[in-house]
Design a protein around this motif. Structure first.
Motif, short mmCIF file in Angstrom:
data_model
loop_
_atom_site.label_atom_id
_atom_site.label_comp_id
_atom_site.label_asym_id
_atom_site.label_seq_id
_atom_site.Cartn_x
_atom_site.Cartn_y
_atom_site.Cartn_z
N LEU A 153 -6.06 1.30 -9.76
CA LEU A 153 -5.97 2.99 -9.79
C LEU A 153 -6.09 3.78 -11.05
O LEU A 153 -6.91 4.48 -10.87
N GLU A 179 1.28 3.36 -3.37
CA GLU A 179 -0.54 4.21 -3.40
C GLU A 179 -0.14 5.27 -3.68
O GLU A 179 -0.24 5.70 -4.77
N LEU A 215 1.20 -0.99 0.12
CA LEU A 215 -0.36 -0.26 -0.28
C LEU A 215 0.79 1.22 -0.03
O LEU A 215 0.27 2.09 -0.51
N SER A 234 -8.91 3.57 -3.76
CA SER A 234 -7.43 3.03 -3.12
C SER A 234 -7.27 1.34 -3.34
O SER A 234 -8.85 0.73 -4.00
#
Length: 524
Positions: free
Chosen positions: A481, A170, A167, A372
């Protein structure tokens, strides 16, 4: 004197006779040796002497144009391979000159080859055009062995340190997304007339992710040098596959010709090399081994640590690092860029699917925040659509060629050492034995009866086995994403009066969509 002349003549005749006999003996020896080596190989079309048969139905477009032969509509080399598989079976042979190529088709065959025979089917062939430019170093084209395993393990561990599959990466991907959104919001004189080509902005955003991981640096959208580099990368791949430069594989000295595409491909190589070597030199000059900023720093630090410990490992050097960065940069940009462009193309051609994704994103994410990676489990139709486009397009349709490192019995045939293997991944994704209506665009095929995402073993856009794509997790993160973020913000459609672009794509090392433009309307 006449006798001397007669003896001289006879001597010359004897030498000529011996020479002819030697040539005949060599040809017969080579022919018989080759026949013994090729006993029980898979069936296939009969090869022509010297040239083989590979080009007989996989003729590059530049050759067809040269001889006034129009290309078949919607025809690609994978269509030709499908025709041959229907005739000769899922394992068949082709020849490029004297080089034996075995094409593997269908899920069962490819899975058997790359998983059950991985130790002997994971090598890479020595393809002259590729070898000249990569020196058989790096990750993608390097031969299978201890050096390759060591570098792949190092690169994977280093990339995970800087966020691969986590993560923490991201924000880096979302930064690229915001750049695309800002560019699409910029007023243009031709808005909703000629539309906008997404290629450069998508390529820039995707490439900057791998640049952040490997080089610790991002390049702005208006960086002309970086834009030029991306263009050179695309041009280089095109030259290697769909231009007279492919003849380098038949006659390598052509690479050194100073004119035409041969001179151009060398110039492309020089320009890309100069760019990457400047970045490596900059890292070397500013290196702090205790605080690595990216993969290049970690590699240089590893080299320094080995020198300090007196370890003699010639495989870790700046030359090898250069080819690793080249592989990551090109592979990490081209495949994901084309995947995202294919998805956008399918969505403008199928606006009903675009609307269903937008409805799902609106319900789960809303408009108040950007999507997300934590939303992936809650957006099954979006994920299914991405997977369905990957299935239909198979961006690397013939994978990267493999090579047999040891003569092996496979499915009743003998595959000699040195044989080139082409795993036809496209055939897996269009196999009617495992897919219902395989040529139809149906995202729901990846959903179960409860509407949840259904994983399928026969879905392998990143390949399988020991040569599976190292950037698989990164590509999945970027595609999710980018797609959700763009469809949350915009509705995309073709410019008014524009016919649907052809869906067969442009075949090269990767399968890229044909050029298209879109109109992006903010959703408010």
């Amino acid at each position: 004197m006449l006798r001397r002349w007669s003896n001289s003549l006879l001597s010359g005749v004897n030498v000529a006779t011996l020479l002819v006999c030697f040539v005949i003996y060599y040809i017969l020896y080579y022919y018989l040796k080759r026949r013994r080596r090729l006993v029980n190989i898979p069936p296939g079309p009969k090869p022509w002497p010297i040239v083989g048969n590979f080009g007989g139905f996989l003729i590059p477009s530049f050759v067809r144009k040269r001889f006034g032969k129009p290309a078949k509509p919607n025809w690609t080399p994978v269509e030709a391979l499908r025709e041959q598989a229907a005739r000769y079976g899922d394992v068949f042979s082709l020849f490029v000159g004297a080089q034996l190529i075995v094409v593997l088709n269908g899920y069962d065959v490819i899975r058997d080859a790359l998983l059950n025979h991985a130790e002997v089917f994971s090598d890479r062939p020595d393809i002259p055009a590729v070898t000249i430019m990569t020196k058989r170093k790096g990750i993608v084209f390097a031969p299978y062995g201890s050096v390759w395993r060591k570098h792949r393990k190092f690169c994977h561990a280093s990339l995970r340190t800087f966020g691969l599959g986590k993560l923490s990466l991201e924000p880096c991907i979302l930064q690229g997304l915001e750049t695309i959104k800002s560019e699409l919001m910029r007023p243009r004189e031709d808005d909703c007339k000629g539309g906008v080509d997404l290629t450069l902005m998508v390529s820039n955003a995707v490439s900057n992710v791998i640049c952040s991981l490997a080089l610790g640096e991002r390049f702005p959208q208006d960086d002309r040098q970086f834009a030029t580099l991306l263009g050179l990368m695309v041009r280089g791949l095109e030259l290697c596959v769909n231009s007279p430069a492919v003849l380098i594989n038949v006659f390598p000295p052509l690479y050194h010709l100073p004119f035409g595409v041969f001179g151009e491909i060398r110039q492309v190589e020089r320009d890309i090399s100069a760019f990457l070597k400047r970045l490596i030199a900059k890292h070397r000059d500013t290196l702090d081994p205790d605080n690595p900023r990216d993969l290049v720093d970690m590699y240089l630090a590893e080299m320094a640590a080995q020198r300090s410990a007196g370890v003699e490992d010639n495989s870790f050097d700046e030359d090898y690092l250069f080819y690793i960065i080249g592989d990551l940069f090109i592979a990490g940009t081209d495949t994901t860029t084309n995947s995202l462009l294919w998805i956008m193309l399918y969505l403008v051609v199928h606006p009903n699917i675009q609307e269903k994704i937008q409805a799902e994103v609106d319900e789960v994410v809303g408009r108040g925040r950007v999507p997300s990676l934590t939303d992936r489990g809650s957006l099954p139709f979006t994920e299914a659509t991405i997977m369905e486009v990957q299935r239909l397009t198979t961006v690397v349709p013939l994978a990267i060629p493999h090579m047999v490192s040891k003569t092996t019995d496979f499915r009743g045939f003998t595959i000699p050492r040195g044989t080139v293997l082409l795993p036809n991944l496209w055939s897996v994704h269009r196999d009617p034995a495992v897919w219902d209506q395989p040529d139809s665009f149906r995202p729901e095929r990846f959903l179960d009866e409860e509407g949840k995402l259904a994983r399928k073993e026969c879905f392998m856009p990143f390949g399988i086995g020991r040569r599976v794509c190292m950037g698989e997790q990164l590509a999945k993160m970027e595609l999710f994403l980018m797609v959700t973020g763009l469809l949350q913000a915009f509705t995309f459609r073709l410019p008014a009066g524009t016919p649907s672009p052809p869906m067969h794509g442009r075949f090269g090392l990767t399968l890229a969509p044909c050029s298209f433009t879109v109109c992006a309307t903010p959703r408010g």
